[in-house]
Each structure stands twice: as structure tokens, then as C-alpha cells.
Design a protein around this motif. Structure first.
Motif, PDB file in Angstrom:
ATOM      1  N   CYS A   9     -14.310   4.976  -9.715  1.00  0.00           N
ATOM      2  CA  CYS A   9     -15.544   5.203  -8.958  1.00  0.00           C
ATOM      3  C   CYS A   9     -15.533   6.600  -8.344  1.00  0.00           C
ATOM      4  CB  CYS A   9     -15.688   4.179  -7.835  1.00  0.00           C
ATOM      5  SG  CYS A   9     -15.613   2.469  -8.374  1.00  0.00           S
ATOM      6  N   ASN A  10     -16.715   7.141  -8.163  1.00  0.00           N
ATOM      7  CA  ASN A  10     -16.867   8.461  -7.551  1.00  0.00           C
ATOM      8  C   ASN A  10     -17.069   8.315  -6.043  1.00  0.00           C
ATOM      9  OD1 ASN A  10     -16.754   9.999 -10.014  1.00  0.00           O
ATOM     10  ND2 ASN A  10     -18.812   9.232 -10.474  1.00  0.00           N
ATOM     11  N   GLU A  11     -15.986   8.198  -5.326  1.00  0.00           N
ATOM     12  CA  GLU A  11     -16.011   8.124  -3.866  1.00  0.00           C
ATOM     13  C   GLU A  11     -14.625   8.468  -3.346  1.00  0.00           C
ATOM     14  OE1 GLU A  11     -16.771   4.166  -2.392  1.00  0.00           O
ATOM     15  OE2 GLU A  11     -15.844   3.244  -4.144  1.00  0.00           O
ATOM     16  N   SER A  12     -14.510   8.704  -2.054  1.00  0.00           N
ATOM     17  CA  SER A  12     -13.213   9.056  -1.483  1.00  0.00           C
ATOM     18  C   SER A  12     -12.475   7.802  -1.028  1.00  0.00           C
ATOM     19  CB  SER A  12     -13.391   9.997  -0.296  1.00  0.00           C
ATOM     20  OG  SER A  12     -13.933   9.307   0.814  1.00  0.00           O
ATOM     21  N   LEU A  13     -11.161   7.899  -0.976  1.00  0.00           N
ATOM     22  CA  LEU A  13     -10.364   6.768  -0.501  1.00  0.00           C
ATOM     23  C   LEU A  13     -10.662   6.481   0.972  1.00  0.00           C
ATOM     24  CD1 LEU A  13      -8.239   4.737  -1.465  1.00  0.00           C
ATOM     25  CD2 LEU A  13      -6.471   6.302  -0.629  1.00  0.00           C
ATOM     26  N   GLY A  14     -11.013   7.532   1.718  1.00  0.00           N
ATOM     27  CA  GLY A  14     -11.381   7.333   3.116  1.00  0.00           C
ATOM     28  C   GLY A  14     -12.614   6.465   3.266  1.00  0.00           C
ATOM     29  N   ASP A  15     -13.595   6.652   2.385  1.00  0.00           N
ATOM     30  CA  ASP A  15     -14.806   5.830   2.424  1.00  0.00           C
ATOM     31  C   ASP A  15     -14.486   4.368   2.097  1.00  0.00           C
ATOM     32  OD1 ASP A  15     -16.359   8.005   3.057  1.00  0.00           O
ATOM     33  OD2 ASP A  15     -16.971   8.412   0.998  1.00  0.00           O
ATOM     34  N   VAL A  16     -13.607   4.171   1.106  1.00  0.00           N
ATOM     35  CA  VAL A  16     -13.197   2.816   0.738  1.00  0.00           C
ATOM     36  C   VAL A  16     -12.440   2.163   1.892  1.00  0.00           C
ATOM     37  CG1 VAL A  16     -11.831   1.422  -0.864  1.00  0.00           C
ATOM     38  CG2 VAL A  16     -13.089   3.418  -1.703  1.00  0.00           C
ATOM     39  N   GLU A  17     -11.549   2.925   2.517  1.00  0.00           N
ATOM     40  CA  GLU A  17     -10.772   2.400   3.643  1.00  0.00           C
ATOM     41  C   GLU A  17     -11.685   1.980   4.791  1.00  0.00           C
ATOM     42  OE1 GLU A  17      -6.930   3.674   6.405  1.00  0.00           O
ATOM     43  OE2 GLU A  17      -8.039   5.196   5.291  1.00  0.00           O
ATOM     44  N   ALA A  18     -12.762   2.738   5.023  1.00  0.00           N
ATOM     45  CA  ALA A  18     -13.700   2.402   6.097  1.00  0.00           C
ATOM     46  C   ALA A  18     -14.342   1.038   5.863  1.00  0.00           C
ATOM     47  CB  ALA A  18     -14.769   3.484   6.203  1.00  0.00           C
ATOM     48  N   ARG A  19     -14.536   0.662   4.598  1.00  0.00           N
ATOM     49  CA  ARG A  19     -15.153  -0.630   4.271  1.00  0.00           C
ATOM     50  C   ARG A  19     -14.124  -1.759   4.194  1.00  0.00           C
ATOM     51  NH1 ARG A  19     -17.654   2.633   0.446  1.00  0.00           N
ATOM     52  NH2 ARG A  19     -16.544   1.628  -1.259  1.00  0.00           N
ATOM     53  N   LEU A  20     -12.949  -1.457   3.666  1.00  0.00           N
ATOM     54  CA  LEU A  20     -11.964  -2.510   3.416  1.00  0.00           C
ATOM     55  C   LEU A  20     -10.911  -2.652   4.515  1.00  0.00           C
ATOM     56  CD1 LEU A  20     -11.273  -2.111  -0.425  1.00  0.00           C
ATOM     57  CD2 LEU A  20     -12.729  -3.781   0.728  1.00  0.00           C
ATOM     58  N   GLY A  21     -10.870  -1.700   5.431  1.00  0.00           N
ATOM     59  CA  GLY A  21      -9.848  -1.738   6.473  1.00  0.00           C
ATOM     60  C   GLY A  21      -9.904  -2.969   7.354  1.00  0.00           C
ATOM     61  N   THR A  22     -11.097  -3.550   7.504  1.00  0.00           N
ATOM     62  CA  THR A  22     -11.245  -4.767   8.324  1.00  0.00           C
ATOM     63  C   THR A  22     -11.055  -6.038   7.491  1.00  0.00           C
ATOM     64  OG1 THR A  22     -13.640  -4.765   7.956  1.00  0.00           O
ATOM     65  CG2 THR A  22     -12.824  -3.622   9.914  1.00  0.00           C
ATOM     66  N   GLN A  70      -7.785   9.895  -5.658  1.00  0.00           N
ATOM     67  CA  GLN A  70      -7.452  11.240  -6.148  1.00  0.00           C
ATOM     68  C   GLN A  70      -8.670  12.118  -5.913  1.00  0.00           C
ATOM     69  OE1 GLN A  70      -5.020  13.481  -6.563  1.00  0.00           O
ATOM     70  NE2 GLN A  70      -4.061  12.158  -8.105  1.00  0.00           N
ATOM     71  N   LYS A  71      -8.613  12.947  -4.868  1.00  0.00           N
ATOM     72  CA  LYS A  71      -9.732  13.792  -4.468  1.00  0.00           C
ATOM     73  C   LYS A  71     -10.963  12.925  -4.193  1.00  0.00           C
ATOM     74  CE  LYS A  71      -8.004  17.928  -6.746  1.00  0.00           C
ATOM     75  NZ  LYS A  71      -8.264  19.003  -7.726  1.00  0.00           N
ATOM     76  N   ARG A  72     -12.050  13.110  -4.951  1.00  0.00           N
ATOM     77  CA  ARG A  72     -13.279  12.357  -4.697  1.00  0.00           C
ATOM     78  C   ARG A  72     -13.445  11.197  -5.669  1.00  0.00           C
ATOM     79  NH1 ARG A  72     -15.914  12.138  -0.197  1.00  0.00           N
ATOM     80  NH2 ARG A  72     -17.711  11.465  -1.416  1.00  0.00           N
ATOM     81  N   LYS A  73     -12.344  10.722  -6.230  1.00  0.00           N
ATOM     82  CA  LYS A  73     -12.406   9.576  -7.134  1.00  0.00           C
ATOM     83  C   LYS A  73     -11.372   8.537  -6.714  1.00  0.00           C
ATOM     84  CE  LYS A  73     -14.264  11.741 -11.306  1.00  0.00           C
ATOM     85  NZ  LYS A  73     -14.119  11.900 -12.776  1.00  0.00           N
ATOM     86  N   PHE A 100      -6.828  -4.678   4.297  1.00  0.00           N
ATOM     87  CA  PHE A 100      -6.318  -3.581   3.476  1.00  0.00           C
ATOM     88  C   PHE A 100      -5.681  -2.521   4.368  1.00  0.00           C
ATOM     89  CE2 PHE A 100      -9.051  -5.774   0.662  1.00  0.00           C
ATOM     90  CZ  PHE A 100      -8.690  -5.446  -0.639  1.00  0.00           C
ATOM     91  N   LEU A 101      -4.594  -1.911   3.879  1.00  0.00           N
ATOM     92  CA  LEU A 101      -3.799  -0.995   4.685  1.00  0.00           C
ATOM     93  C   LEU A 101      -3.454   0.260   3.888  1.00  0.00           C
ATOM     94  CD1 LEU A 101      -2.028  -0.403   7.233  1.00  0.00           C
ATOM     95  CD2 LEU A 101      -0.207  -1.717   6.110  1.00  0.00           C
ATOM     96  N   ARG A 102      -3.669   1.439   4.486  1.00  0.00           N
ATOM     97  CA  ARG A 102      -3.277   2.703   3.849  1.00  0.00           C
ATOM     98  C   ARG A 102      -1.762   2.843   4.023  1.00  0.00           C
ATOM     99  NH1 ARG A 102      -5.633   8.148   2.676  1.00  0.00           N
ATOM    100  NH2 ARG A 102      -7.668   7.353   3.323  1.00  0.00           N
ATOM    101  N   THR A 103      -1.034   2.674   2.936  1.00  0.00           N
ATOM    102  CA  THR A 103       0.427   2.750   2.987  1.00  0.00           C
ATOM    103  C   THR A 103       0.973   4.075   2.490  1.00  0.00           C
ATOM    104  OG1 THR A 103       0.521   1.706   0.795  1.00  0.00           O
ATOM    105  CG2 THR A 103       0.706   0.251   2.726  1.00  0.00           C
ATOM    106  N   TYR A 104       0.099   4.873   1.905  1.00  0.00           N
ATOM    107  CA  TYR A 104       0.465   6.195   1.397  1.00  0.00           C
ATOM    108  C   TYR A 104      -0.804   7.036   1.371  1.00  0.00           C
ATOM    109  CZ  TYR A 104       3.289   9.484  -1.358  1.00  0.00           C
ATOM    110  OH  TYR A 104       3.996  10.577  -1.790  1.00  0.00           O
ATOM    111  N   ARG A 105      -0.656   8.330   1.311  1.00  0.00           N
ATOM    112  CA  ARG A 105      -1.825   9.217   1.369  1.00  0.00           C
ATOM    113  C   ARG A 105      -2.882   8.859   0.340  1.00  0.00           C
ATOM    114  NH1 ARG A 105      -2.744  13.739  -1.471  1.00  0.00           N
ATOM    115  NH2 ARG A 105      -0.607  13.681  -2.258  1.00  0.00           N
ATOM    116  N   THR A 106      -2.456   8.414  -0.834  1.00  0.00           N
ATOM    117  CA  THR A 106      -3.392   8.146  -1.928  1.00  0.00           C
ATOM    118  C   THR A 106      -3.523   6.661  -2.273  1.00  0.00           C
ATOM    119  OG1 THR A 106      -1.616   8.495  -3.538  1.00  0.00           O
ATOM    120  CG2 THR A 106      -2.979  10.402  -2.974  1.00  0.00           C
TER     121      THR A 106
END
Length: 237
Positions: free
Chosen positions: A170-183, A152-155, A186-192
Motif C-alpha cells: 500500500c502507498n502510505e507511511s508506517l506512521g499512518d498505519v500505526e496511528a490506526r492500529l496502535g489501539t 519502507q519510506k512511503r510504502k 499493534f506495537l512498533r518493535t522496530y523502526r520499520t
């Protein structure tokens, strides 16, 4: 050190599987302990500490290999199971105990190193830890204990599988988390939403269900790509 058990009531096949196992482990240069058993009863009675990997004949004369695997799984949920058999008809039983592969003895040499590579990778993954950075400090968790991450935004909120169904903000973006967990499966199945594919038990073009019963939405716009990515990931296991 890897702890591996091989169980086959045929001395000939026991030695053959042992030779292939030692040969593979020598190639990857790891320390290991290898125990051999000619009956399921001896294997179950001899366990002093959990095995990481077990290679089991399905058709043991004195004890059904599936029953042995079931008991191993009950006492050690983390064990990686591989079935070895002369009969393809027994293959479906492997799903009952979550075996990673079913090897036919007449094709053993061709497939053995590839399957052992998968098994060793799974063992190593089970020992890896991920740091969830919170305001109170870092929380170290296993990748497999993360059900999904919600942004949700930057959290973001990490939702874990455990008795308390813990969650951490946590105070971070989902994009940052995806960059670490994507390998790491983990899969982005929805925008959030970023989902741990290990925990998906149902998936269609509109929603998915996790192993704990949680229902989550699936992006209709990206549903084809999501389902393709998931199917490829499952096929690689």
C-alpha cells in the motif's frame, strides 16, 4: 446476538452463574441466547451453531471440563472460553485451551462482570474488519489475521496469516498505519516494523518470534519500553 453456553454439573452453581450472566448482559443491553447444561456430553451433542462464549466448570463429574473445552475449541477456534471452579489447582489447565480467565467460585461475584466484559470485548473484536487500501481496491481483513506490517519510506506491506501467507502493498507511511492500529493491539518493535501482539510467542531485547515462525528484529534502543508495553498488554487480556 451473543450465543452463550454455561456448563456446570451443580444445579445450584448453574443457576448462580446464569443469574450473574443475565444480570451483566442486561447492564450492557445486548441481545443474547443463553443455554444451560449440566454435563459436557449434553453441551457437545446439543450444539447446532457455534457459541461465542462458554463458561465451563473444570471438574465435571462425567466429563473433564478441559476435554469439553478442547472439543469446543477444535470445532470453533473463535470461541471465548472461561473456566469456573472451586479449586485453584486446576487453573494451569486453562492455558491448554487458551481460556481467557479462570474464575474461582468463592470469588465469583467480585470478578464476574470484569471477566464477562473482557469476553464480550473479544467477541466483538473478532467481528471487526480492517480495510487494507491497495491500488486494486480495498481488502477487508480481521485484525487478528494481520501478523505484522513492514514499512519502507512511503510504502507498507501487510503480512497476513492464512494458507497462502498473503501480503498486500500500500502507498502510505508506517506512521499512518500505526496511528490506526496502535489501539488495536499493534506495537512498533522496530523502526520499520509494526507487530500484532496477538501473534508474539517469543520476545527479548534483540528479536521476537511470531506464531507462524517469522523472526523479526527488536529495537535495542527502545527494548525496555517495548517489553513493558507488551507485558502490560498481555496482563490486560
Amino acid at each position: 446476538m451473543l450465543r452463550i453456553a454455561i456448563c456446570d454439573d451443580s444445579q445450584l452453581w448453574l443457576q448462580k452463574i446464569e443469574t450473574l450472566t443475565r444480570g451483566y448482559l442486561k447492564k450492557i443491553n445486548v441481545k443474547y441466547r443463553l443455554d444451560l447444561y449440566q454435563s459436557g456430553e449434553k453441551l457437545l451433542k446439543s450444539i447446532t451453531s457455534p457459541y461465542d462464549i462458554a463458561l465451563l466448570d473444570v471438574d465435571l463429574h462425567s466429563t473433564n471440563g478441559i476435554e469439553v473445552a478442547s472439543q469446543l475449541r477444535a470445532t470453533n477456534p473463535q470461541i471465548v472460553l472461561i473456566f469456573v471452579s472451586e479449586y485453584v489447582e486446576h487453573a494451569p489447565f486453562g492455558y491448554e485451551v487458551d481460556a481467557i480467565r479462570y474464575l474461582l467460585k468463592n470469588h465469583l461475584e467480585q470478578a464476574f462482570d470484569r471477566v464477562m466484559s473482557e469476553a464480550v470485548k473479544k467477541v466483538r473484536e473478532k467481528h471487526l474488519r480492517y480495510a487494507i487500501v491497495t491500488d486494486a481496491g480495498n481488502v477487508m481483513v480481521k485484525f487478528e489475521d494481520i501478523l505484522y506490517v513492514e514499512g519502507q519510506k512511503r510504502k507498507v506491506t501487510y503480512h497476513l496469516q492464512n494458507n497462502n501467507r498473503a501480503s498486500y502493498d500500500c502507498n502510505e507511511s508506517l506512521g499512518d498505519v500505526e496511528a490506526r492500529l496502535g489501539t488495536q493491539g499493534f506495537l512498533r518493535t522496530y523502526r520499520t516494523i509494526l507487530v500484532n501482539m496477538r501473534h508474539i510467542c517469543f520476545l527479548n531485547r534483540t528479536h521476537l518470534t511470531l506464531t507462524d515462525g517469522t523472526d523479526l528484529p527488536v529495537s535495542k534502543q527502545n527494548s525496555n519500553e517495548i517489553m513493558q508495553t507488551y507485558n502490560l498488554w498481555v496482563g490486560a487480556l
